[in-house]
Design a protein around this motif. Structure first.
Motif: not given
Length: 365
Positions: A37, A64, A67-68, A72-74, A82-85, A88
């Motif tokens: 990400a 961004i 997205l959180k 979609y993001l963590s 960031f990591n995708i979930t 995502t």
């Protein structure tokens, strides 16, 4: 040296900004960064600098944050990472499905048409007279009443068995598919990224089955020096390795998986750009990248013949144009009795969808 070659980005239409437009670009970039990400967002920033995708009202920071907020993001383990979930990952598959296969309407379970007509659950255009044993819900009552009026007249209206008209029904069958993806080093050599289109096809096919054919099964096998199965979740993070091509190991694993499936229709789709160059003998690897090695080729052809005996057709999608490699694929296909497509990266998905959807190799039992 590993890496990607980039050309000038010339969009058909400059995105107008806003979350939805940026999300489309972000999901596309994740395909090229193997799910990284942070790298995808860095690329998106560069595109924004050149093409001014964002504006004064909505910037990259807002994107961004959203997205959180929308899952979609963590936040990653490292500061600023960031990591995708899972959301995502599913969105990437859905995006690939729309890009490659177009917008498909959802339908019922087990939705594979067969050339055989008879009792089933989807009507077709064929009609015939009623026969003993036909289900009552197959009778076209409107046409049957019309037949009775024509045959007997309105004054002495009656309906006989010969007036009844039956709508033919299509059988629907279940299919188990193994998709084999070549992850040898050649999939990113020669200035061409071949692994990303292969990943997109796999994600689109998985999403197609999940939404349109939910009773079908799809297993994904990757093969380099060895072969191993990967999960749907791992697809977004798939990368090419410093591997040779052990096609035999991939076919052996795919066959073992399909043996355990209870469906009557089984098939293997194999995406590759080169010849088999590797075998595993005990704990050692036999490798030869020069030409077509007789030992490697013969063992691979024997595996193709074994699949034929097990009634498992192999469809090979060859994304290389070397004449001697295509000659090997023709020999491989003839041995298995399957099919081969010599496709470019652009139409790879369309070929696979057409072959899967038509499912010409069904055995209705």
């Amino acid at each position: 040296m590993r890496g990607f070659g980039f050309s000038k980005f010339t969009p058909n239409q400059i995105p107008k900004g806003g979350f939805d437009e940026l999300l489309k670009l972000f999901l596309e970039l994740l395909n090229y960064t193997a799910g990284d990400a942070g790298e995808a967002l860095a690329w998106l920033n560069e595109l924004d600098k050149q093409y001014k995708i964002t504006n004064d009202e909505y910037g990259m920071g807002d994107f961004i944050d959203e997205l959180k907020q929308k899952g979609y993001l963590s936040d990653g383990e490292q500061a600023g990472g960031f990591n995708i979930t899972a959301k995502t990952e599913q969105s990437i598959r859905a995006s690939a499905l729309e890009e490659i296969f177009g917008k498909l309407k959802k339908s019922g379970k087990g939705n594979h048409r067969s050339p055989q007509s008879g009792q089933g659950d989807e009507r077709n255009s064929e009609r015939r007279e009623f026969e003993f044993g036909d289900s009552l819900d197959q009778i076209d009552m409107t046409q049957s009443i019309h037949n009775a009026q024509v045959n007997h007249g309105i004054g002495d209206f009656k309906m006989t068995e010969r007036d009844l008209e039956v709508e033919e029904m299509d059988y629907k069958t279940l299919t188990s598919t193994v998709l084999m993806i070549d992850i040898s080093h050649s999939m990113i050599l020669y200035g061409e990224d071949r692994i990303t289109p292969a990943k997109k096809v796999a994600m689109a096919l998985a999403e197609l089955i999940r939404t349109k054919y939910p009773k079908d099964t799809l297993d994904i096998v990757v093969f380099g020096n060895d072969a191993w199965p990967i999960t749907l979740k791992e697809l977004a993070y798939l990368q090419v390795g410093p591997y040779h091509t052990n096609t035999y190991a991939g076919l052996e694993l795919a066959t073992d998986i399909l043996r355990r499936r209870k469906t009557s229709n089984k098939q293997i789709f194999m995406i590759t750009d080169g010849k088999p160059t590797c075998l595993k003998e005990g704990t050692k690897y036999y490798k030869n990248s020069i030409g077509l090695d007789r030992k490697v080729v013969n063992k691979t052809l024997n595996m193709a013949a074994q699949c034929k005996r097990l009634k498992i057709p192999i469809t090979t999608f060859m994304i290389a144009k070397d004449p001697y490699l295509q000659q090997f694929v023709r020999q491989f296909t003839e041995t298995n009795g399957g099919k081969a497509f010599y496709s470019s990266l652009n139409n790879l998905g369309e070929y696979i969808f057409e072959d899967y959807a038509k499912n010409r190799r069904k055995n209705v039992r």
